[in-house]
Design an enzyme around this catalytic site. Structure first.
Site, PDB file in Angstrom:
ATOM      1  N   ARG A  57      -0.164  14.710 -17.383  1.00  0.00           N
ATOM      2  CA  ARG A  57       0.993  14.405 -16.512  1.00  0.00           C
ATOM      3  C   ARG A  57       0.709  14.593 -15.023  1.00  0.00           C
ATOM      4  NH1 ARG A  57       3.047  17.030 -20.731  1.00  0.00           N
ATOM      5  NH2 ARG A  57       4.128  15.718 -22.247  1.00  0.00           N
TER       6      ARG A  57
ATOM      7  N   LYS B 145      -1.055   4.367  -3.741  1.00  0.00           N
ATOM      8  CA  LYS B 145      -0.947   3.451  -4.882  1.00  0.00           C
ATOM      9  C   LYS B 145      -2.201   3.559  -5.738  1.00  0.00           C
ATOM     10  CE  LYS B 145       1.805  -0.337  -2.978  1.00  0.00           C
ATOM     11  NZ  LYS B 145       1.786  -1.805  -2.804  1.00  0.00           N
TER      12      LYS B 145
ATOM     13  N   GLU C  37      -9.568  -6.227   6.618  1.00  0.00           N
ATOM     14  CA  GLU C  37      -8.388  -5.354   6.528  1.00  0.00           C
ATOM     15  C   GLU C  37      -8.278  -4.439   7.750  1.00  0.00           C
ATOM     16  OE1 GLU C  37      -6.074  -5.756   4.135  1.00  0.00           O
ATOM     17  OE2 GLU C  37      -7.083  -6.492   2.335  1.00  0.00           O
TER      18      GLU C  37
ATOM     19  N   LYS D  93      -1.921   2.137   8.950  1.00  0.00           N
ATOM     20  CA  LYS D  93      -1.356   2.041   7.603  1.00  0.00           C
ATOM     21  C   LYS D  93      -0.475   3.256   7.314  1.00  0.00           C
ATOM     22  CE  LYS D  93      -1.862   1.006   2.809  1.00  0.00           C
ATOM     23  NZ  LYS D  93      -2.700   0.744   1.639  1.00  0.00           N
TER      24      LYS D  93
ATOM     25  N   GLU E 268       8.919   1.197  -0.170  1.00  0.00           N
ATOM     26  CA  GLU E 268       8.699  -0.239  -0.023  1.00  0.00           C
ATOM     27  C   GLU E 268       9.993  -1.015   0.156  1.00  0.00           C
ATOM     28  OE1 GLU E 268       5.851  -1.150  -3.434  1.00  0.00           O
ATOM     29  OE2 GLU E 268       4.821  -1.634  -1.587  1.00  0.00           O
TER      30      GLU E 268
ATOM     31  N   ARG F 205       7.119  -2.069   4.847  1.00  0.00           N
ATOM     32  CA  ARG F 205       5.791  -2.127   4.247  1.00  0.00           C
ATOM     33  C   ARG F 205       5.326  -3.573   4.033  1.00  0.00           C
ATOM     34  NH1 ARG F 205       3.852   2.618   0.117  1.00  0.00           N
ATOM     35  NH2 ARG F 205       1.828   1.754  -0.324  1.00  0.00           N
TER      36      ARG F 205
ATOM     37  N   ASN G   7       1.432  -6.981   4.324  1.00  0.00           N
ATOM     38  CA  ASN G   7       1.083  -8.188   3.604  1.00  0.00           C
ATOM     39  C   ASN G   7       0.629  -9.317   4.508  1.00  0.00           C
ATOM     40  OD1 ASN G   7       0.921  -8.300   0.904  1.00  0.00           O
ATOM     41  ND2 ASN G   7       3.075  -8.761   0.562  1.00  0.00           N
TER      42      ASN G   7
ATOM     43  N   HIS H   7      -1.703 -12.091   3.551  1.00  0.00           N
ATOM     44  CA  HIS H   7      -1.873 -11.986   2.102  1.00  0.00           C
ATOM     45  C   HIS H   7      -1.105 -13.042   1.305  1.00  0.00           C
ATOM     46  CE1 HIS H   7      -3.881  -8.285   3.074  1.00  0.00           C
ATOM     47  NE2 HIS H   7      -4.128  -8.012   1.800  1.00  0.00           N
TER      48      HIS H   7
ATOM     49  N   HIS I 262      -3.650 -14.418  -1.007  1.00  0.00           N
ATOM     50  CA  HIS I 262      -3.592 -14.290  -2.468  1.00  0.00           C
ATOM     51  C   HIS I 262      -3.634 -15.657  -3.143  1.00  0.00           C
ATOM     52  CE1 HIS I 262      -1.666 -10.024  -2.330  1.00  0.00           C
ATOM     53  NE2 HIS I 262      -2.952  -9.944  -2.591  1.00  0.00           N
TER      54      HIS I 262
ATOM     55  N   HIS J 224     -11.652 -10.774  -1.647  1.00  0.00           N
ATOM     56  CA  HIS J 224     -10.287 -10.543  -1.189  1.00  0.00           C
ATOM     57  C   HIS J 224     -10.206 -10.579   0.342  1.00  0.00           C
ATOM     58  CE1 HIS J 224      -6.248  -8.906  -1.038  1.00  0.00           C
ATOM     59  NE2 HIS J 224      -6.689  -7.947  -0.232  1.00  0.00           N
TER      60      HIS J 224
HETATM   61  N1  LIG Z   1      -4.514   1.210  -3.839  1.00  0.00           N
HETATM   62  C1  LIG Z   1      -4.436   0.448  -2.774  1.00  0.00           C
HETATM   63  O1  LIG Z   1      -3.604   0.647  -1.892  1.00  0.00           O
HETATM   64  C2  LIG Z   1      -5.406  -0.669  -2.631  1.00  0.00           C
HETATM   65  C3  LIG Z   1      -5.499  -1.341  -1.409  1.00  0.00           C
HETATM   66  C4  LIG Z   1      -6.448  -2.347  -1.297  1.00  0.00           C
HETATM   67  C5  LIG Z   1      -7.245  -2.673  -2.377  1.00  0.00           C
HETATM   68  N2  LIG Z   1      -7.116  -2.010  -3.554  1.00  0.00           N
HETATM   69  C6  LIG Z   1      -7.968  -2.339  -4.705  1.00  0.00           C
HETATM   70  O2  LIG Z   1      -9.305  -2.127  -4.316  1.00  0.00           O
HETATM   71  C7  LIG Z   1     -10.141  -2.940  -5.121  1.00  0.00           C
HETATM   72  C8  LIG Z   1     -11.199  -3.558  -4.254  1.00  0.00           C
HETATM   73  O3  LIG Z   1     -11.910  -2.534  -3.609  1.00  0.00           O
HETATM   74  P1  LIG Z   1     -13.349  -2.743  -2.977  1.00  0.00           P
HETATM   75  O4  LIG Z   1     -13.368  -3.957  -2.153  1.00  0.00           O
HETATM   76  O5  LIG Z   1     -13.741  -1.455  -2.372  1.00  0.00           O
HETATM   77  O6  LIG Z   1     -14.219  -3.144  -4.243  1.00  0.00           O
HETATM   78  P2  LIG Z   1     -15.160  -2.388  -5.269  1.00  0.00           P
HETATM   79  O7  LIG Z   1     -14.696  -1.014  -5.541  1.00  0.00           O
HETATM   80  O8  LIG Z   1     -15.287  -3.304  -6.416  1.00  0.00           O
HETATM   81  O9  LIG Z   1     -16.553  -2.332  -4.509  1.00  0.00           O
HETATM   82  C9  LIG Z   1     -17.220  -3.525  -4.201  1.00  0.00           C
HETATM   83  C10 LIG Z   1     -18.652  -3.540  -4.733  1.00  0.00           C
HETATM   84  O10 LIG Z   1     -19.479  -2.764  -3.874  1.00  0.00           O
HETATM   85  C11 LIG Z   1     -20.175  -1.758  -4.609  1.00  0.00           C
HETATM   86  N3  LIG Z   1     -20.281  -0.616  -3.708  1.00  0.00           N
HETATM   87  C12 LIG Z   1     -19.268   0.192  -3.324  1.00  0.00           C
HETATM   88  N4  LIG Z   1     -19.696   1.052  -2.398  1.00  0.00           N
HETATM   89  C13 LIG Z   1     -21.007   0.807  -2.211  1.00  0.00           C
HETATM   90  C14 LIG Z   1     -21.994   1.365  -1.360  1.00  0.00           C
HETATM   91  N5  LIG Z   1     -21.699   2.321  -0.477  1.00  0.00           N
HETATM   92  N6  LIG Z   1     -23.241   0.879  -1.441  1.00  0.00           N
HETATM   93  C15 LIG Z   1     -23.544  -0.132  -2.292  1.00  0.00           C
HETATM   94  N7  LIG Z   1     -22.645  -0.716  -3.102  1.00  0.00           N
HETATM   95  C16 LIG Z   1     -21.393  -0.254  -3.053  1.00  0.00           C
HETATM   96  C17 LIG Z   1     -19.336  -1.525  -5.825  1.00  0.00           C
HETATM   97  O11 LIG Z   1     -20.111  -1.002  -6.861  1.00  0.00           O
HETATM   98  C18 LIG Z   1     -18.821  -2.929  -6.120  1.00  0.00           C
HETATM   99  O12 LIG Z   1     -19.800  -3.659  -6.806  1.00  0.00           O
HETATM  100  C19 LIG Z   1      -9.244  -3.937  -5.824  1.00  0.00           C
HETATM  101  O13 LIG Z   1      -9.151  -3.586  -7.181  1.00  0.00           O
HETATM  102  C20 LIG Z   1      -7.910  -3.766  -5.139  1.00  0.00           C
HETATM  103  O14 LIG Z   1      -6.822  -4.002  -6.014  1.00  0.00           O
HETATM  104  C21 LIG Z   1      -6.220  -1.020  -3.686  1.00  0.00           C
HETATM  105 ZN   LIG Z   2      -5.612  -6.703   1.070  1.00  0.00          ZN
END
Ligand SMILES: NC(=O)c1ccc[n+]([C@@H]2O[C@H](COP(=O)([O-])OP(=O)(O)OC[C@H]3O[C@@H](n4cnc5c(N)ncnc54)[C@H](O)[C@@H]3O)[C@@H](O)[C@H]2O)c1
Ligand SMILES: [Zn+2]
Length: 368
Positions: free
Chosen positions: A126, A147, A189, A231, A241, A245, A249, A252, A256, A269
């Site tokens: 939990r 999130k 971003e 942010k 939200e 917030r 977007n 986006h 998207h 993305h």
């Molecule tokens: N929670 C939130 O508020 C929020 C906001 C934006 C995005 N997200 C989520 O984040 C995700 C995307 O995140 P991301 O772009 O970081 O992608 P990711 O975590 O998939 O990383 C991208 C790639 O880079 C590699 N990688 C990461 N760090 C590395 C490093 N230092 N050296 C070498 N390789 C490395 C990873 O293994 C992966 O293959 C999505 O699932 C999205 O929904 C969440």
């Molecule tokens: Zn985004």
């Protein structure tokens, strides 16, 4: 190891520090101790199979050297790891390692690991504590806002929770191994945060673009901190939200749709959001909401190696259909976050199709 910078994020649930700087993983034991985490609390490091081989040993060793008990578990480095079945596997690993409610999850990786491991922390017994150790530039975004969650076959991020980390330790040295395309995508971003909330930050990005793309540690640290600050300010004013917030977007709605229309994986993305931000700036101009700003936006994104125009094979009809289905569209009219001036964006409802179609035409043209 010089200049660690700190931002404190205040949320209703708790306030927590974001530490940013080069070489910070070496300081993890001190940072944990300062926060009152004694070595009796069991830790579970969650990472992926790209980041793990690069940094997990270093993180585990520095902590075990200081008496911490640290288990570790790795998931495939792909968005497909954000699933309930993967969550169940991680839960199994935690139970088998004897993690109890005093324990903490360390999320070492990008947004995928952050979302998944954060949701593990939100749901395990939990809810237990978690610490984010982001390794992508994009993760500056996911480290604020609380999130966490996983995907469902019928939709991204459909299962999740709000769960704030206890701290975020962003060691910018890890960015040196990040593939160039991921660096650019992360900057999309960063540019978004500047554009929606901090005009001086936009000018600063323009002035320092070379050092930033070369990942100068001091400049990158500053960019991450300022991005997180925008942010954090938006999120703290709108934790539920209700409306504000929505400005996060920006770029986006088109972004998207473009990600989906081009086929997931075609644009990252961040790349899709870059094109979307240019488009939504053009749309602001089209609607007379702002002075001409799209050229400035486009030049900045190009400096970070990002695409700014629609590819020829992406069809308008499909983009419009996807935007219409977007959860933010209402009764045939579209809702967007659109710029009023650099550093100020507003939610605009009831945008008709005509100006949007003209915007897509312009977004197909050659960049100036
Ligand atoms: N929670 C939130 O508020 C929020 C906001 C934006 C995005 N997200 C989520 O984040 C995700 C995307 O995140 P991301 O772009 O970081 O992608 P990711 O975590 O998939 O990383 C991208 C790639 O880079 C590699 N990688 C990461 N760090 C590395 C490093 N230092 N050296 C070498 N390789 C490395 C990873 O293994 C992966 O293959 C999505 O699932 C999205 O929904 C969440
Ligand atoms: Zn985004």
């Amino acid at each position: 190891m010089s200049n660690m910078r700190t931002l404190t994020v205040d949320t209703r649930a708790r306030s927590y520090p974001i530490y940013v700087g080069a070489g910070l993983f070496k300081r993890l034991p001190d940072l944990l101790e300062e926060a009152g985490w004694d070595s009796g609390r069991p830790l579970m490091l969650v990472t992926d199979d790209r980041v793990g081989p690069l940094y997990a040993d270093q993180v585990q060793r520095v902590l075990t050297d200081h008496g911490y008990r640290v288990g570790s578990v790795s998931v495939p480095a792909t968005e497909q790891s954000k699933t309930l079945s993967q969550l169940e596997e991680l839960t199994t690993a935690c139970i088998q390692a004897g993690m109890d409610r005093s324990g903490g999850i360390l999320a070492l990786g990008g947004g995928v690991v952050g979302d998944l491991a954060g949701f593990l922390a939100a749901s395990y017994m939990r809810g237990i504590s978690f610490i984010q150790l982001p390794t992508t530039l994009l993760a500056h975004d996911s480290s604020v806002g609380g999130k966490v969650g996983v995907n469902h076959p019928l939709g991204k991020n459909m299962i999740g929770a709000f769960h704030q980390p206890s701290m975020v330790v962003f060691d910018v040295e890890t960015l040196n191994t990040l593939p160039a395309r991921q660096v650019s995508s992360g900057y999309a971003e960063v540019v978004k945060h500047a554009w929606i909330g901090d005009a001086d930050f936009v000018s600063w990005l323009e002035e320092n673009r070379d050092g930033l793309t070369n990942l100068d540690p001091d400049l990158t640290t500053e960019a991450i901190l300022r991005g997180c600050a925008v942010k954090a300010k938006v999120v703290s004013q709108d934790e539920e939200e209700a409306g504000l917030r929505a400005i996060l977007n920006y770029g986006h709605t088109i972004g998207h749709a473009l990600e989906a229309a081009a086929g997931y994986g075609t644009y990252t993305h961040g790349e899709a959001v870059a094109v979307g931000m240019v488009g939504e700036t053009m749309l602001g101009e089209e609607l007379g909401l702002c002075a001409p700003l799209a050229d400035r936006m486009e030049a900045l994104l190009q400096a970070f190696g990002l695409p700014t125009r629609l590819r020829a094979d992406v069809r308008d009809a499909e983009l419009l259909e996807l935007m219409r289905r977007d959860k933010k569209a209402q009764q045939g009219a579209f809702t967007f976050a659109l710029p009023r001036e650099v550093g100020r964006v507003e939610r605009v409802t009831g945008v008709p199709e005509g100006p949007l179609q003209r915007t897509l035409d312009r977004l197909r043209g050659d960049s100036g």
